[in-house]
Scaffold this active site. Structure first.
Site, mmCIF file in Angstrom:
data_model
loop_
_atom_site.group_PDB
_atom_site.id
_atom_site.type_symbol
_atom_site.label_atom_id
_atom_site.label_comp_id
_atom_site.label_asym_id
_atom_site.label_seq_id
_atom_site.Cartn_x
_atom_site.Cartn_y
_atom_site.Cartn_z
ATOM 1 N N ALA A 123 -13.975 1.077 -6.821
ATOM 2 C CA ALA A 123 -14.890 1.879 -7.656
ATOM 3 C C ALA A 123 -15.183 0.423 -7.617
ATOM 4 O O ALA A 123 -14.130 -1.252 -7.984
ATOM 5 C CB ALA A 123 -14.007 2.085 -8.568
ATOM 6 N N THR B 71 -0.288 -2.076 -6.952
ATOM 7 C CA THR B 71 -0.964 -2.446 -5.441
ATOM 8 C C THR B 71 -2.085 -3.497 -5.238
ATOM 9 O O THR B 71 -2.457 -3.323 -6.793
ATOM 10 C CB THR B 71 -1.567 -0.983 -4.457
ATOM 11 N N SER C 209 1.508 -1.214 -0.219
ATOM 12 C CA SER C 209 0.054 0.383 0.022
ATOM 13 C C SER C 209 0.843 1.423 0.169
ATOM 14 O O SER C 209 2.136 0.933 0.612
ATOM 15 C CB SER C 209 -0.964 0.251 1.068
ATOM 16 N N ILE C 210 0.729 2.158 -0.532
ATOM 17 C CA ILE C 210 1.349 3.796 -0.719
ATOM 18 C C ILE C 210 0.989 4.324 0.703
ATOM 19 O O ILE C 210 2.234 4.551 1.156
ATOM 20 C CB ILE C 210 0.489 4.038 -1.481
ATOM 21 N N ILE D 24 1.686 2.097 -9.326
ATOM 22 C CA ILE D 24 2.689 0.734 -8.270
ATOM 23 C C ILE D 24 1.791 -0.253 -8.330
ATOM 24 O O ILE D 24 -0.143 -0.345 -7.796
ATOM 25 C CB ILE D 24 2.705 1.861 -6.830
ATOM 26 N N ASP E 29 -14.579 2.646 8.451
ATOM 27 C CA ASP E 29 -14.832 2.395 6.860
ATOM 28 C C ASP E 29 -15.482 3.776 6.592
ATOM 29 O O ASP E 29 -16.437 4.511 7.526
ATOM 30 C CB ASP E 29 -15.827 0.903 6.856
ATOM 31 N N VAL E 30 -14.622 4.633 5.736
ATOM 32 C CA VAL E 30 -14.259 5.704 5.984
ATOM 33 C C VAL E 30 -15.976 6.057 4.744
ATOM 34 O O VAL E 30 -17.068 7.583 4.758
ATOM 35 C CB VAL E 30 -13.410 6.549 4.886
ATOM 36 N N TYR F 61 -9.274 3.020 -17.111
ATOM 37 C CA TYR F 61 -9.651 3.437 -15.576
ATOM 38 C C TYR F 61 -11.159 4.398 -15.429
ATOM 39 O O TYR F 61 -11.476 4.672 -14.068
ATOM 40 C CB TYR F 61 -7.931 5.105 -15.821
ATOM 41 N N LYS G 5 -11.166 10.900 -9.545
ATOM 42 C CA LYS G 5 -10.184 11.242 -8.717
ATOM 43 C C LYS G 5 -9.602 13.133 -9.566
ATOM 44 O O LYS G 5 -9.284 14.581 -9.209
ATOM 45 C CB LYS G 5 -8.710 10.802 -10.201
HETATM 46 N N1 LIG Z 1 -1.301 1.823 -7.103
HETATM 47 C C1 LIG Z 1 -1.646 3.292 -8.334
HETATM 48 O O1 LIG Z 1 -0.694 3.007 -8.845
HETATM 49 C C2 LIG Z 1 -1.874 4.366 -7.507
HETATM 50 C C3 LIG Z 1 -1.478 5.798 -8.265
HETATM 51 C C4 LIG Z 1 -2.426 6.894 -8.418
HETATM 52 C C5 LIG Z 1 -2.576 7.093 -7.030
HETATM 53 N N2 LIG Z 1 -3.103 5.877 -6.207
HETATM 54 C C6 LIG Z 1 -4.679 6.014 -5.448
HETATM 55 O O2 LIG Z 1 -3.582 5.976 -3.714
HETATM 56 C C7 LIG Z 1 -4.359 5.130 -3.158
HETATM 57 C C8 LIG Z 1 -4.324 3.832 -2.565
HETATM 58 O O3 LIG Z 1 -3.778 3.068 -3.161
HETATM 59 P P1 LIG Z 1 -2.836 1.854 -3.028
HETATM 60 O O4 LIG Z 1 -2.701 2.075 -4.397
HETATM 61 O O5 LIG Z 1 -1.569 2.392 -2.155
HETATM 62 O O6 LIG Z 1 -3.951 1.013 -3.024
HETATM 63 P P2 LIG Z 1 -4.665 -0.390 -1.747
HETATM 64 O O7 LIG Z 1 -5.245 -1.076 -2.313
HETATM 65 O O8 LIG Z 1 -3.625 -0.739 -1.174
HETATM 66 O O9 LIG Z 1 -5.124 0.756 -0.773
HETATM 67 C C9 LIG Z 1 -5.919 1.518 -1.263
HETATM 68 C C10 LIG Z 1 -6.939 1.109 0.356
HETATM 69 O O10 LIG Z 1 -8.089 2.233 0.433
HETATM 70 C C11 LIG Z 1 -9.317 1.449 1.550
HETATM 71 N N3 LIG Z 1 -10.214 1.962 1.225
HETATM 72 C C12 LIG Z 1 -10.933 1.734 0.376
HETATM 73 N N4 LIG Z 1 -12.697 1.636 0.678
HETATM 74 C C13 LIG Z 1 -12.435 1.961 1.680
HETATM 75 C C14 LIG Z 1 -13.836 2.377 2.861
HETATM 76 N N5 LIG Z 1 -14.809 2.496 2.506
HETATM 77 N N6 LIG Z 1 -13.009 2.432 3.995
HETATM 78 C C15 LIG Z 1 -12.205 2.878 4.520
HETATM 79 N N7 LIG Z 1 -10.242 2.714 3.646
HETATM 80 C C16 LIG Z 1 -11.415 2.001 2.359
HETATM 81 C C17 LIG Z 1 -8.717 -0.356 1.405
HETATM 82 O O11 LIG Z 1 -9.041 -0.930 2.368
HETATM 83 C C18 LIG Z 1 -7.101 -0.185 0.708
HETATM 84 O O12 LIG Z 1 -6.779 0.113 2.186
HETATM 85 C C19 LIG Z 1 -5.773 5.382 -3.853
HETATM 86 O O13 LIG Z 1 -6.856 6.959 -3.840
HETATM 87 C C20 LIG Z 1 -5.225 5.274 -4.764
HETATM 88 O O14 LIG Z 1 -6.432 5.505 -5.581
HETATM 89 C C21 LIG Z 1 -2.464 5.163 -6.115
#
Ligand SMILES: NC(=O)c1ccc[n+]([C@@H]2O[C@H](COP(=O)([O-])OP(=O)(O)OC[C@H]3O[C@@H](n4cnc5c(N)ncnc54)[C@H](O)[C@@H]3O)[C@@H](O)[C@H]2O)c1
Length: 255
Positions: free
Chosen positions: A95, A193, A19-20, A191, A64-65, A155, A162
């Site tokens: 999504a 994930t 996770s990021i 990334i 849960d947000v 996407y 976004k």
């Molecule tokens: N991975 C990429 O390529 C990338 C690039 C740019 C932006 N992002 C953004 O980074 C952020 C983190 O995503 P990630 O890539 O680390 O993936 P990830 O799957 O590790 O993290 C996404 C998180 O969102 C949480 N989540 C989803 N619904 C939720 C809810 N109702 N309540 C609480 N938490 C909830 C999940 O439990 C998870 O921990 C996201 O906003 C994603 O869009 C990701």
């Protein structure tokens, strides 16, 4: 050297070590911040707890947000535990899979609503709950992607969400500036994930970055964490309402 000793950071969105949110939590912790790490549900509890155990003074909380009562309960607990908060990191998006699989034209009303509720509205809800505890000012950060601005295959509704998220950052920055709370987004490069795994042909997006980005490689979670650390610190005291790209420069390229 950035020093966040005595500062409390709340990080939403930890699912696993890819996770990021984890890259960001590690960097904030290295700088001395006290971490409150939030995971979505019981399914993710064990991973979140075992990762948090690697960081000194990190604690975990469930939220849960998309549920207002859970946000209220969380922030009541955070108030009791920490009193004052300084940094909020919103690394959450979702999504329904049909919406990022089917042709964009087929996006349903429900899928559109869910994507925007979880990925955009939650930033407003979490910020509103956090602000009364951010009495010394601070930083709110979210994670976005270049699909807000340009079309990427599959996407789909996440790109629209976004775009809404980035506009939300600007409006929140305007709303919270007088409280010395800064609101920014990091636009991370792709990334691998858990969330990214849901996007069809994701490896093609990674390959395009290696091919075309000025740095000819992809970013990792810790590089995003480094930018998050900077934006959370006093070094960024004059920066708010901005979208900062951490993408090896991919977004500047035309061809
Ligand atoms: N991975 C990429 O390529 C990338 C690039 C740019 C932006 N992002 C953004 O980074 C952020 C983190 O995503 P990630 O890539 O680390 O993936 P990830 O799957 O590790 O993290 C996404 C998180 O969102 C949480 N989540 C989803 N619904 C939720 C809810 N109702 N309540 C609480 N938490 C909830 C999940 O439990 C998870 O921990 C996201 O906003 C994603 O869009 C990701």
């Amino acid at each position: 050297m950035i020093d966040l000793k005595g500062k409390v950071a709340v990080v939403f969105g930890l699912a696993n070590k890819r996770s990021i949110a984890w890259g960001i939590a590690q960097k904030l912790s290295e700088a001395g911040a006290t971490l409150a790490i939030c995971y979505q549900n019981e399914r993710l509890q064990r991973d979140a707890e075992s990762l948090a155990a690697e960081l000194p003074s990190a604690r975990t909380f469930q939220c849960d947000v998309s549920v207002d009562e859970q946000i209220d309960t969380l922030f009541a607990t955070l108030k009791e535990t920490y009193g004052t908060l300084h940094t909020i990191v919103h690394a959450v998006a979702f999504a329904p899979s049909d919406a990022i699989k089917n042709d964009f034209l087929l996006t349903t009303r429900d899928d559109f609503r869910i994507a925007h509720d979880v990925s955009v509205y939650s930033l407003i809800a979490v910020s509103r709950a956090a602000v009364p505890l951010m009495t010394e000012g601070g930083s709110i950060l979210t994670l976005t992607y270049y699909g807000s601005t340009k079309v990427f295959p599959n996407y789909n509704v996440m790109g629209v969400a976004k775009a809404g998220l980035e506009a939300t950052v600007r409006y929140l920055a305007a709303s919270l500036g007088s409280k010395n709370i800064r609101v920014n987004a990091i636009s991370a490069g792709p990334i691998k994930t858990l969330a990214a795994r849901g996007i069809g042909d994701f490896s093609k997006i990674l390959d395009a970055v290696t091919d075309r980005a000025p740095l000819h490689r992809n970013v990792d979670q810790l590089e995003v964490g480094g930018a998050a650390l900077f934006l959370s610190s006093d070094l960024a005291s004059g920066i708010t309402g901005e979208i900062t790209y951490v993408d090896c420069g991919y977004n500047i390229t035309g061809l």
